[in-house]
Design a protein around this motif. Structure first.
Motif, PDB file in Angstrom:
ATOM      1  N   VAL A   1      61.070  75.701  27.991  1.00 56.28           N
ATOM      2  CA  VAL A   1      60.882  76.201  29.398  1.00 56.28           C
ATOM      3  C   VAL A   1      61.952  76.049  30.195  1.00 56.28           C
ATOM      4  O   VAL A   1      62.325  74.861  30.356  1.00 56.28           O
ATOM      5  N   GLN A   2      62.438  77.065  31.196  1.00 54.19           N
ATOM      6  CA  GLN A   2      63.398  76.971  32.119  1.00 54.19           C
ATOM      7  C   GLN A   2      62.785  77.275  33.396  1.00 54.19           C
ATOM      8  O   GLN A   2      61.763  78.152  33.562  1.00 54.19           O
ATOM      9  N   LEU A   3      63.197  76.315  34.321  1.00 56.59           N
ATOM     10  CA  LEU A   3      62.682  76.391  35.741  1.00 56.59           C
ATOM     11  C   LEU A   3      64.066  76.851  36.475  1.00 56.59           C
ATOM     12  O   LEU A   3      65.026  76.039  36.409  1.00 56.59           O
ATOM     13  N   ALA A   4      64.177  77.968  37.192  1.00 56.87           N
ATOM     14  CA  ALA A   4      65.053  78.466  38.041  1.00 56.87           C
ATOM     15  C   ALA A   4      65.306  77.530  39.137  1.00 56.87           C
ATOM     16  O   ALA A   4      64.173  76.610  39.473  1.00 56.87           O
ATOM     17  N   ALA A   5      66.363  77.608  39.837  1.00 58.77           N
ATOM     18  CA  ALA A   5      66.497  76.500  41.127  1.00 58.77           C
ATOM     19  C   ALA A   5      65.495  76.693  42.187  1.00 58.77           C
ATOM     20  O   ALA A   5      64.989  75.602  42.821  1.00 58.77           O
ATOM     21  N   ASN A   6      65.023  77.820  42.335  1.00 56.95           N
ATOM     22  CA  ASN A   6      63.862  78.190  43.633  1.00 56.95           C
ATOM     23  C   ASN A   6      62.470  78.355  42.963  1.00 56.95           C
ATOM     24  O   ASN A   6      61.734  78.454  43.587  1.00 56.95           O
ATOM     25  N   GLN A   7      62.260  77.823  41.493  1.00 61.42           N
ATOM     26  CA  GLN A   7      61.111  77.705  40.960  1.00 61.42           C
ATOM     27  C   GLN A   7      60.281  76.286  41.126  1.00 61.42           C
ATOM     28  O   GLN A   7      61.040  75.322  40.650  1.00 61.42           O
TER      29      GLN A   7
ATOM     30  N   HIS B   1      66.598  66.616  40.730  1.00 61.44           N
ATOM     31  CA  HIS B   1      67.530  67.532  40.930  1.00 61.44           C
ATOM     32  C   HIS B   1      67.144  68.753  41.594  1.00 61.44           C
ATOM     33  O   HIS B   1      65.937  69.485  41.209  1.00 61.44           O
ATOM     34  N   SER B   2      67.731  69.412  42.354  1.00 66.52           N
ATOM     35  CA  SER B   2      67.643  70.542  42.799  1.00 66.52           C
ATOM     36  C   SER B   2      67.706  71.970  42.294  1.00 66.52           C
ATOM     37  O   SER B   2      67.530  73.032  42.512  1.00 66.52           O
ATOM     38  N   GLY B   3      68.529  71.875  41.069  1.00 61.65           N
ATOM     39  CA  GLY B   3      69.160  72.896  40.126  1.00 61.65           C
ATOM     40  C   GLY B   3      68.288  73.384  39.187  1.00 61.65           C
ATOM     41  O   GLY B   3      67.144  72.903  39.091  1.00 61.65           O
TER      42      GLY B   3
ATOM     43  N   LEU C   1      68.644  68.770  33.096  1.00 59.67           N
ATOM     44  CA  LEU C   1      69.353  69.658  33.905  1.00 59.67           C
ATOM     45  C   LEU C   1      69.944  70.716  32.948  1.00 59.67           C
ATOM     46  O   LEU C   1      70.433  70.613  31.787  1.00 59.67           O
ATOM     47  N   ALA C   2      69.438  72.116  33.468  1.00 57.86           N
ATOM     48  CA  ALA C   2      69.988  73.446  32.615  1.00 57.86           C
ATOM     49  C   ALA C   2      71.403  73.211  32.567  1.00 57.86           C
ATOM     50  O   ALA C   2      72.058  73.304  33.338  1.00 57.86           O
ATOM     51  N   GLY C   3      71.959  73.724  31.077  1.00 54.97           N
ATOM     52  CA  GLY C   3      73.090  73.816  30.952  1.00 54.97           C
ATOM     53  C   GLY C   3      73.984  72.602  30.825  1.00 54.97           C
ATOM     54  O   GLY C   3      75.285  72.725  30.736  1.00 54.97           O
ATOM     55  N   ALA C   4      73.365  71.528  30.780  1.00 55.13           N
ATOM     56  CA  ALA C   4      73.835  69.980  30.734  1.00 55.13           C
ATOM     57  C   ALA C   4      73.142  69.214  29.891  1.00 55.13           C
ATOM     58  O   ALA C   4      71.996  69.529  29.690  1.00 55.13           O
TER      59      ALA C   4
ATOM     60  N   THR D   1      50.733  73.025  33.070  1.00 54.21           N
ATOM     61  CA  THR D   1      51.635  73.676  34.071  1.00 54.21           C
ATOM     62  C   THR D   1      52.662  72.421  34.527  1.00 54.21           C
ATOM     63  O   THR D   1      52.001  71.159  34.859  1.00 54.21           O
ATOM     64  N   ALA D   2      53.860  72.463  34.205  1.00 53.12           N
ATOM     65  CA  ALA D   2      54.655  71.535  34.536  1.00 53.12           C
ATOM     66  C   ALA D   2      55.541  71.738  35.767  1.00 53.12           C
ATOM     67  O   ALA D   2      56.017  73.078  36.224  1.00 53.12           O
ATOM     68  N   GLN D   3      55.560  70.669  36.860  1.00 53.03           N
ATOM     69  CA  GLN D   3      56.465  71.024  38.011  1.00 53.03           C
ATOM     70  C   GLN D   3      57.798  70.524  37.845  1.00 53.03           C
ATOM     71  O   GLN D   3      58.004  69.708  36.789  1.00 53.03           O
ATOM     72  N   ARG D   4      58.732  70.819  38.570  1.00 53.23           N
ATOM     73  CA  ARG D   4      59.911  70.520  38.524  1.00 53.23           C
ATOM     74  C   ARG D   4      60.190  68.996  38.660  1.00 53.23           C
ATOM     75  O   ARG D   4      59.570  68.382  39.293  1.00 53.23           O
ATOM     76  N   SER D   5      61.287  68.347  38.275  1.00 45.19           N
ATOM     77  CA  SER D   5      61.627  66.995  38.501  1.00 45.19           C
ATOM     78  C   SER D   5      62.244  67.052  39.709  1.00 45.19           C
ATOM     79  O   SER D   5      63.096  67.846  40.138  1.00 45.19           O
ATOM     80  N   PRO D   6      61.719  65.865  40.638  1.00 44.16           N
ATOM     81  CA  PRO D   6      62.419  65.894  41.896  1.00 44.16           C
ATOM     82  C   PRO D   6      63.735  65.452  41.834  1.00 44.16           C
ATOM     83  O   PRO D   6      64.757  65.206  43.008  1.00 44.16           O
TER      84      PRO D   6
END
Length: 149
Positions: free
Chosen positions: A66-72, A36-38, A101-104, A29-34
């Motif tokens: 895998v992708q994380l949405a901005a609110n995930q 960036h919030s996007g 960062l997604a898309g970049a 289980t991977a958490q988002r990077s702090p």
């Protein structure tokens, strides 16, 4: 980061010889990077390594994107499943993660995890000797071939 315990087992059927298997019932289980919030992309790589007498050598690997949405807050990576071609020796699973960062192509960070706990690997095979240590698992010869290390 929540990482799964890796089980060492044998798959055996009447029509084929026993096959050494490294697997888990769940994935990391991977958490988002702090950083960036996007929306973020995580590239997760599972490595199966074998000790060659001098160094750990990657014998196979699997990569997941895998992708994380901005609110995930977190995302599940698929479970582990490897069947190496060699059977005896010392093995370990290591994990690598890259956040972007997604898309970049903006790099947000990396993390590599190497096992160091007695519960990181578990032996569940009954067809060969196996012992889990603090940083690796030792796998012996099949009992039908004499067993031993």
């Amino acid at each position: 980061m929540d990482l799964p315990q890796v089980s060492v087992s044998d798959l055996a059927y009447a029509w084929q010889p026993a096959t050494l298997t490294f697997n888990s019932s769940v994935g990391a289980t991977a958490q988002r990077s702090p950083a960036h919030s996007g929306a973020q992309v995580i590239v997760a790589t599972y490595f199966l390594e074998r000790w060659n007498g001098q160094a750990w050598v990657t014998i196979t690997q699997k990569q997941y994107v895998v992708q994380l949405a901005a609110n995930q807050a977190e995302v599940k990576i698929p479970a582990i499943y490897f069947q190496p071609t060699s059977g005896t020796g010392y093995y370990r699973m290591t994990f690598g993660f890259v956040w972007m960062l997604a898309g970049a192509s903006t790099f947000l960070g990396t993390q590599r995890w190497v096992p160091n706990g007695a519960n990181d690997h578990a032996c569940v095979t009954t067809l060969r000797p196996c012992e889990a240590g603090a940083d690796s698992v030792r796998v012996g010869k099949l009992y039908r071939l004499g067993g031993g290390w």
